[in-house]
Design an enzyme around this catalytic site. Sequence first.
Site, PDB file in Angstrom:
ATOM      1  N   LEU A  18       0.883  -1.165   0.000  1.00 39.17           N
ATOM      2  CA  LEU A  18       0.000   0.000   0.000  1.00 39.17           C
ATOM      3  C   LEU A  18       0.926   1.221   0.000  1.00 39.17           C
ATOM      4  CD1 LEU A  18      -2.579  -0.846   2.818  1.00 39.17           C
ATOM      5  CD2 LEU A  18      -2.879  -1.086   0.361  1.00 39.17           C
ATOM      6  N   TRP A  19       0.804   2.039  -0.810  1.00 36.18           N
ATOM      7  CA  TRP A  19      -0.012   2.268  -1.979  1.00 36.18           C
ATOM      8  C   TRP A  19       0.714   1.794  -3.213  1.00 36.18           C
ATOM      9  CZ3 TRP A  19      -1.009   7.974  -0.415  1.00 36.18           C
ATOM     10  CH2 TRP A  19      -1.841   8.018   0.697  1.00 36.18           C
ATOM     11  N   ALA A  38       3.360   4.043  -4.996  1.00 39.16           N
ATOM     12  CA  ALA A  38       4.588   4.396  -4.289  1.00 39.16           C
ATOM     13  C   ALA A  38       5.228   3.159  -3.655  1.00 39.16           C
ATOM     14  CB  ALA A  38       4.302   5.453  -3.230  1.00 39.16           C
ATOM     15  N   CYS A  39       4.531   2.551  -2.732  1.00 40.01           N
ATOM     16  CA  CYS A  39       5.104   1.462  -1.940  1.00 40.01           C
ATOM     17  C   CYS A  39       5.351   0.196  -2.748  1.00 40.01           C
ATOM     18  CB  CYS A  39       4.203   1.154  -0.748  1.00 40.01           C
ATOM     19  SG  CYS A  39       3.874   2.605   0.259  1.00 40.01           S
ATOM     20  N   THR A  40       4.676   0.046  -3.873  1.00 39.10           N
ATOM     21  CA  THR A  40       4.913  -1.097  -4.746  1.00 39.10           C
ATOM     22  C   THR A  40       5.718  -0.671  -5.969  1.00 39.10           C
ATOM     23  OG1 THR A  40       2.805  -2.059  -4.021  1.00 39.10           O
ATOM     24  CG2 THR A  40       3.809  -3.015  -5.970  1.00 39.10           C
TER      25      THR A  40
END
Length: 158
Positions: free
Chosen positions: A112-113, A116-118
Amino acid sequence: MPNYTTMLTPKDCALALIDFQPAMYQGVQSHDRISIMHNVQILAKTAKLFKVPTVISTVAKDSFSGPFMPEVTDLFPGQPIVDRTSINSWIDPNFRKAVEATGRKRFVLAGLWTEACTLFPALDMLKAGYEIFVVADACGDITVEAHQRAMERMIQAG
């Protein structure tokens, strides 16, 4: 050369779960939050069952985002959780060390999110020679479009 036509096996892949924390869930509007929570738990339970190395990471756990989902961390008692201050987990040396310690070059990612985070670590891990497989329905973002564009960007990148 990446080989995306070869099936993943428990002996050749690892899992990274990134930022499944209360404050991060609050902004998710692209998917039903409960569905994401269930899908992340399924991923974690599958990794545990098949002994797939799993890296768990949080961002600003103590100051902003809160702890990682206990439904996941309870499956891996005693496993260190990499807490970071950067949104891009790949730029954190402890995250990179945890990834490298798995000895695997094929990584399943969810976070998540999505945008960004992935997306950020996926792009950097691709540059570093990893094969990346993103579980789209175990990710979420602030809008459907943000999620879709992040998924498209990762597909474009390979």
